[in-house]
Design an enzyme around this catalytic site. Structure first.
Site, PDB file in Angstrom:
ATOM      1  N   LYS A 126       0.682  -1.371  -0.271  1.00  0.00           N
ATOM      2  CA  LYS A 126      -0.332  -0.085  -0.096  1.00  0.00           C
ATOM      3  C   LYS A 126       1.092   1.422  -0.129  1.00  0.00           C
ATOM      4  O   LYS A 126       1.484   1.368   0.687  1.00  0.00           O
ATOM      5  CB  LYS A 126      -0.709  -0.211   1.731  1.00  0.00           C
ATOM      6  CG  LYS A 126      -1.617   0.995   1.493  1.00  0.00           C
ATOM      7  CD  LYS A 126      -2.549   1.314   2.864  1.00  0.00           C
ATOM      8  CE  LYS A 126      -2.902   2.844   3.057  1.00  0.00           C
ATOM      9  NZ  LYS A 126      -4.082   2.801   4.146  1.00  0.00           N
ATOM     10  N   ASN A 180      -9.769   1.953   9.004  1.00  0.00           N
ATOM     11  CA  ASN A 180      -9.415   1.479  10.235  1.00  0.00           C
ATOM     12  C   ASN A 180      -9.938   2.400  11.449  1.00  0.00           C
ATOM     13  O   ASN A 180     -10.101   1.899  12.420  1.00  0.00           O
ATOM     14  CB  ASN A 180      -7.968   1.140   9.932  1.00  0.00           C
ATOM     15  CG  ASN A 180      -6.523   1.549  11.107  1.00  0.00           C
ATOM     16  OD1 ASN A 180      -5.419   0.538  11.365  1.00  0.00           O
ATOM     17  ND2 ASN A 180      -7.360   0.877  12.425  1.00  0.00           N
ATOM     18  N   THR A 181      -9.700   3.395  11.941  1.00  0.00           N
ATOM     19  CA  THR A 181      -9.714   4.354  12.980  1.00  0.00           C
ATOM     20  C   THR A 181     -11.294   3.765  13.139  1.00  0.00           C
ATOM     21  O   THR A 181     -11.559   4.517  13.861  1.00  0.00           O
ATOM     22  CB  THR A 181      -9.112   5.619  12.585  1.00  0.00           C
ATOM     23  OG1 THR A 181      -8.090   6.002  11.896  1.00  0.00           O
ATOM     24  CG2 THR A 181     -10.052   6.900  14.150  1.00  0.00           C
TER      25      THR A 181
END
Lengths: 65, 256
Positions: B95, B205-206
């Protein structure tokens, strides 16, 4: 010889990268290495010379997004 | 869905950072049904073995690993980090992040294209974190990328899809390129909206890790991704400005 390991100065006796890693406690560790910003594969550690003042980065897996 | 020749059934990619504990991270990955998780690299001291423990933990989960170059602000940094990740994680997937601006964590698209070209020539399979700019996207494809990951909004901002028009145009412009919304999602409805636009997957993610109940939120995102994908496949109706009665007026009684 002075080596900047992950930004912190260390004094050690080592002519090559593999020797430095052992002296710094990384024996057997799963880490990736770079000298002066350039990646050094595991297979080349024993043939990579180190000089006074070299910057050594030792990285390990961690959480990421 | 196919990323670099790998067939995947889950359209949710999950980050592994910021969870309250490894146990909750593991449960969240299971609940999200993600088949790909993102990981990173950081400095490790000689006597520390935090990275080793994390790596053992991740390997036991049996999911596919997508390492990132998070925090890299130059082509050289990103390329070196990608090489280190390839050796450490044993994957050609990367990534690719080249950050250009500290407040928004906006990609440096010029550096991104250059790093992508270098890494593609070296055999990497690149997942570039980019913007919805079509010209940059073309350059990334020319450089050898076969997946594109435009941002929804700045990383960790939970703002959702900042530029619906731009993202819709990107989907229309690249009908055959796998497109993943990466970053900025805060709610399952944001993920559903991305999938309704026809995006192939979302990466977050967060939004999961910092939810009060990350495991439940992971499942909510999984359901939203599935619902959004199904809605896209079902060809949603076009919006219109005026009302149109859903109940037929033919046969309505005259009671006045």
């Amino acid at each position: 010889m002075r080596i900047l390991l992950n930004g912190t100065e260390h004094r050690l006796e080592a002519n090559r990268l593999d020797q430095a890693l052992e002296a710094l406690g990384y024996k057997g560790a799963i880490v990736a290495t770079a000298v002066n910003g350039r990646f050094v594969p595991t297979a080349q550690r024993a043939t990579t010379p180190l000089a006074d003042g070299d910057h050594l980065e030792v990285l390990a897996p961690m959480q990421g997004g | 869905m196919d990323f670099y020749g790998v067939e995947l059934s889950s359209r949710l990619l999950l980050g592994t950072a910021r969870y309250p504990s490894p146990k909750i991270l593991e449960a969240a990955i299971r609940a999200s049904r993600a088949e790909i998780v993102t990981v990173s690299l950081r400095r490790e001291g000689g006597e520390q073995r935090a990275g080793q423990a994390f790596w053992s933990f991740i390997r036991e989960l049996g999911v596919r690993i997508l390492p990132n170059t998070a925090g890299c602000h130059s082509v050289k940094e990103a390329v070196s980090t990608a090489h280190m990740a390839r050796e450490l994680f044993g994957t050609t997937w990367i990534k690719l992040e080249v950050i250009g601006e500290a407040d928004t964590l906006q990609p440096d698209v010029f550096g991104l294209v250059e790093a992508a070209r270098i890494l593609a020539e070296d055999g990497f399979d690149i997942f570039p974190y980019t913007t919805e700019d079509l010209v940059v996207a073309e350059r990334l494809l020319e450089a050898g990328c076969r997946v594109l990951m435009p941002w929804g909004a700045p990383i960790g901002s939970a703002r959702g899809l900042n530029n619906l028009f731009g993202l819709r145009a990107m989907r229309a412009h690249f009908p055959d390129v796998p497109l993943v919304i990466d970053a900025g999602l805060g709610l399952p409805s944001h993920a559903a909206a991305a999938m309704e636009l026809g995006y192939d997957a979302v990466l977050l993610n967060t939004a999961v890790a910092e939810a009060g109940d990350p495991v439940r939120m992971a499942e909510a995102f999984a359901l939203a991704v599935e619902a959004g994908r199904m809605a896209h496949a079902a060809s949603p109706m076009e919006p219109r400005d005026m009302a149109a009665p859903s109940t037929p007026v033919v046969g309505k009684a005259q009671l006045t």
